[in-house]
Write a protein that holds these residues in place. Sequence first.
Motif, PDB file in Angstrom:
ATOM      1  N   UNK A 126       0.833  -1.212   0.000  1.00 45.89           N
ATOM      2  CA  UNK A 126       0.000   0.000   0.000  1.00 45.89           C
ATOM      3  C   UNK A 126       0.863   1.255   0.000  1.00 45.89           C
ATOM      4  N   UNK A 127       1.971   1.208   0.765  1.00 46.24           N
ATOM      5  CA  UNK A 127       2.877   2.350   0.796  1.00 46.24           C
ATOM      6  C   UNK A 127       3.521   2.615  -0.549  1.00 46.24           C
ATOM      7  N   UNK A 128       3.873   1.545  -1.269  1.00 42.19           N
ATOM      8  CA  UNK A 128       4.463   1.704  -2.601  1.00 42.19           C
ATOM      9  C   UNK A 128       3.424   2.218  -3.588  1.00 42.19           C
ATOM     10  N   UNK A 129       2.173   1.773  -3.411  1.00 36.97           N
ATOM     11  CA  UNK A 129       1.104   2.178  -4.348  1.00 36.97           C
ATOM     12  C   UNK A 129       0.882   3.689  -4.329  1.00 36.97           C
ATOM     13  N   UNK A 130       1.206   4.355  -3.225  1.00 33.24           N
ATOM     14  CA  UNK A 130       1.053   5.807  -3.163  1.00 33.24           C
ATOM     15  C   UNK A 130       1.855   6.508  -4.251  1.00 33.24           C
ATOM     16  N   UNK A 131       2.974   5.906  -4.659  1.00 32.84           N
ATOM     17  CA  UNK A 131       3.886   6.560  -5.587  1.00 32.84           C
ATOM     18  C   UNK A 131       3.497   6.338  -7.049  1.00 32.84           C
ATOM     19  N   UNK A 132       2.343   5.708  -7.299  1.00 35.50           N
ATOM     20  CA  UNK A 132       1.916   5.524  -8.684  1.00 35.50           C
ATOM     21  C   UNK A 132       1.516   6.845  -9.342  1.00 35.50           C
ATOM     22  N   UNK A 133       1.386   7.913  -8.550  1.00 34.58           N
ATOM     23  CA  UNK A 133       1.076   9.220  -9.125  1.00 34.58           C
ATOM     24  C   UNK A 133       2.312   9.840  -9.766  1.00 34.58           C
ATOM     25  N   UNK A 134       3.494   9.327  -9.451  1.00 40.31           N
ATOM     26  CA  UNK A 134       4.748   9.869  -9.981  1.00 40.31           C
ATOM     27  C   UNK A 134       5.093   9.122 -11.267  1.00 40.31           C
ATOM     28  N   UNK A 135       5.122   9.827 -12.358  1.00 41.60           N
ATOM     29  CA  UNK A 135       5.181   9.225 -13.687  1.00 41.60           C
ATOM     30  C   UNK A 135       6.389   8.311 -13.917  1.00 41.60           C
ATOM     31  N   UNK A 136       7.640   8.737 -13.651  1.00 40.07           N
ATOM     32  CA  UNK A 136       8.768   7.830 -13.907  1.00 40.07           C
ATOM     33  C   UNK A 136       8.720   6.566 -13.045  1.00 40.07           C
ATOM     34  N   UNK A 137       8.255   6.717 -11.810  1.00 39.93           N
ATOM     35  CA  UNK A 137       8.196   5.568 -10.918  1.00 39.93           C
ATOM     36  C   UNK A 137       7.075   4.614 -11.330  1.00 39.93           C
ATOM     37  N   UNK A 138       6.017   5.155 -11.889  1.00 43.38           N
ATOM     38  CA  UNK A 138       4.916   4.317 -12.366  1.00 43.38           C
ATOM     39  C   UNK A 138       5.392   3.397 -13.487  1.00 43.38           C
ATOM     40  N   UNK A 139       6.236   3.917 -14.360  1.00 42.89           N
ATOM     41  CA  UNK A 139       6.787   3.097 -15.435  1.00 42.89           C
ATOM     42  C   UNK A 139       7.634   1.953 -14.866  1.00 42.89           C
ATOM     43  N   UNK A 140       8.427   2.251 -13.849  1.00 45.96           N
ATOM     44  CA  UNK A 140       9.250   1.217 -13.227  1.00 45.96           C
ATOM     45  C   UNK A 140       8.380   0.143 -12.569  1.00 45.96           C
ATOM     46  N   UNK A 141       7.316   0.569 -11.916  1.00 38.41           N
ATOM     47  CA  UNK A 141       6.412  -0.390 -11.288  1.00 38.41           C
ATOM     48  C   UNK A 141       5.733  -1.274 -12.331  1.00 38.41           C
ATOM     49  N   UNK A 142       5.355  -0.674 -13.465  1.00 40.58           N
ATOM     50  CA  UNK A 142       4.720  -1.445 -14.531  1.00 40.58           C
ATOM     51  C   UNK A 142       5.680  -2.487 -15.099  1.00 40.58           C
ATOM     52  N   UNK A 143       6.927  -2.087 -15.290  1.00 36.12           N
ATOM     53  CA  UNK A 143       7.927  -3.042 -15.769  1.00 36.12           C
ATOM     54  C   UNK A 143       8.136  -4.174 -14.761  1.00 36.12           C
ATOM     55  N   UNK A 144       8.095  -3.829 -13.461  1.00 37.10           N
ATOM     56  CA  UNK A 144       8.344  -4.832 -12.426  1.00 37.10           C
ATOM     57  C   UNK A 144       7.239  -5.883 -12.375  1.00 37.10           C
ATOM     58  N   UNK A 145       5.969  -5.491 -12.520  1.00 34.51           N
ATOM     59  CA  UNK A 145       4.879  -6.462 -12.386  1.00 34.51           C
ATOM     60  C   UNK A 145       4.594  -7.215 -13.691  1.00 34.51           C
ATOM     61  N   UNK A 146       5.154  -6.747 -14.808  1.00 30.87           N
ATOM     62  CA  UNK A 146       4.935  -7.441 -16.083  1.00 30.87           C
ATOM     63  C   UNK A 146       6.110  -8.317 -16.492  1.00 30.87           C
ATOM     64  N   UNK A 147       7.130  -8.418 -15.644  1.00 30.57           N
ATOM     65  CA  UNK A 147       8.237  -9.329 -15.938  1.00 30.57           C
ATOM     66  C   UNK A 147       7.712 -10.764 -16.008  1.00 30.57           C
ATOM     67  N   UNK A 148       8.201 -11.574 -16.942  1.00 31.61           N
ATOM     68  CA  UNK A 148       7.724 -12.961 -17.044  1.00 31.61           C
ATOM     69  C   UNK A 148       7.842 -13.730 -15.728  1.00 31.61           C
ATOM     70  N   UNK A 149       8.929 -13.480 -14.966  1.00 26.37           N
ATOM     71  CA  UNK A 149       9.114 -14.183 -13.699  1.00 26.37           C
ATOM     72  C   UNK A 149       8.020 -13.808 -12.698  1.00 26.37           C
ATOM     73  N   UNK A 150       7.609 -12.539 -12.689  1.00 22.82           N
ATOM     74  CA  UNK A 150       6.566 -12.095 -11.760  1.00 22.82           C
ATOM     75  C   UNK A 150       5.212 -12.641 -12.188  1.00 22.82           C
ATOM     76  N   UNK A 151       4.922 -12.610 -13.485  1.00 24.55           N
ATOM     77  CA  UNK A 151       3.661 -13.162 -13.987  1.00 24.55           C
ATOM     78  C   UNK A 151       3.559 -14.647 -13.638  1.00 24.55           C
ATOM     79  N   UNK A 152       4.656 -15.368 -13.806  1.00 23.84           N
ATOM     80  CA  UNK A 152       4.676 -16.790 -13.467  1.00 23.84           C
ATOM     81  C   UNK A 152       4.468 -17.012 -11.971  1.00 23.84           C
TER      82      UNK A 152
END
Length: 423
Positions: free
Chosen positions: A183-209
């Motif tokens: 929840x604390x990390x989710x607060x930073x989704x309003x920050x554009x560069x960090x949102x891109x990093x979060x999107x890359x992190x959750x769409x990695x094949x290892x994370x999806x698996x």
Amino acid sequence: MWFRQLKRPSYIKGLVQNVGSISMALSTLVSSPDTNVDELLAFAPDKRQLIIELMKPVQRAAYGENFWMDSWPFIIGFHTSLIMRSPTIYHDTPSKEFIGDICHALETFTCFPPPRRGSDQDEAEKISMCIATSVDFLMAYAMAADGYAYVTQMLRHRLIPSVLRGAAHLDPSQTKNLGFLMDGIRLYTVIRPLLRQLHQAITLPAVVSLVLTTKPTGQFGKIWSDFTHAIYVGVQDIDEFKRSPKYKRKCYNPTCKVTETTKKFRECCGCKGVPYCSVSCQKAHWKRHRETCGKVEHNPMTSPRALSYYSYRFEREMRALKTEIIAYRDEALAKLPTRQPLILFSDYSETGQRKISVRPLSMFDYEAFTPLPKRHPLIIPCLRLPYGRDHRDLSLHISLSGELFGWFEHTEGDENSRLRITR
């Protein structure tokens, strides 16, 4: 005594017990309300060197053999106690190294197979304790560090896969702090560069698996679903923001009229804040730009492009909530004894349901909103961004606010101020 244990051979009988006992004694000392931790640390001739020394047991336990990992809950427990009593001491910490050590240890613990029926329960409880204490520290550190840099470092050290594996290790009652961390990390989704990093992190094949394998359920499953949903919605917002004609970037070279449509701009590598359509435009403008390049520290949270993105989001909110905001405006004006501008306040620094409110300017630091022009929107948009333990308030200059909710016009002297409201 604590540091001397590091130099002793690991085969010495009772070494882990010694480390654990000393760590617990130190935790009790710094946790006591009778202990003035800042005054105690003032005796250190070099505070930064002291922190580096305090990090050595963490590094030894994080990268040592299993023998040293047995002492992890005691060592990291002391640091959690220390950071909660004296957060500023960690401002001088080489955070990149420290966060890397903690995340490496968490990754190691979560890579052990989850406990099964008939397995060694003592070993399973030991691993769960190591995971839980690591998460406790990360939550405490988040309250003392620069939030943007902190989240970036955690993502680079593969926190997301560790959290998913950790949820599989812990009982549902123990995943509460994992949920708080997400929840604390989710607060930073309003920050554009960090949102891109979060999107890359959750769409990695290892994370999806991992998501398909661990299948997050219960309270943590809901938090994970809200976490990923916020990221996907945020990425869609960024794509729409880029397509918006009003917010398309223009080449910073004043003689060039190119906008960022089909061609992607690149930013000056010195200040990270000035876009150019080509190398030739950057060279042509360098004589003027060199006077300011690098002299202002680049902050991705408050860069010109970031402010444009916040304005885009605010404009959309104001249109969607126009009727509600007008009701708030009329209520606030009726209570004010004097004429003054209002603040449309949107708080992104708290977890849970985000709400907007309309408040008098007198409730805020007036200097943060000055200088105001003689004619400006009656309602000044302002958003509060998360920033570790603190927050940052940013006022935005959006003319749409005046068109929707009215203008504040004044001349010299308060008695001559005119308030014109758009109906």
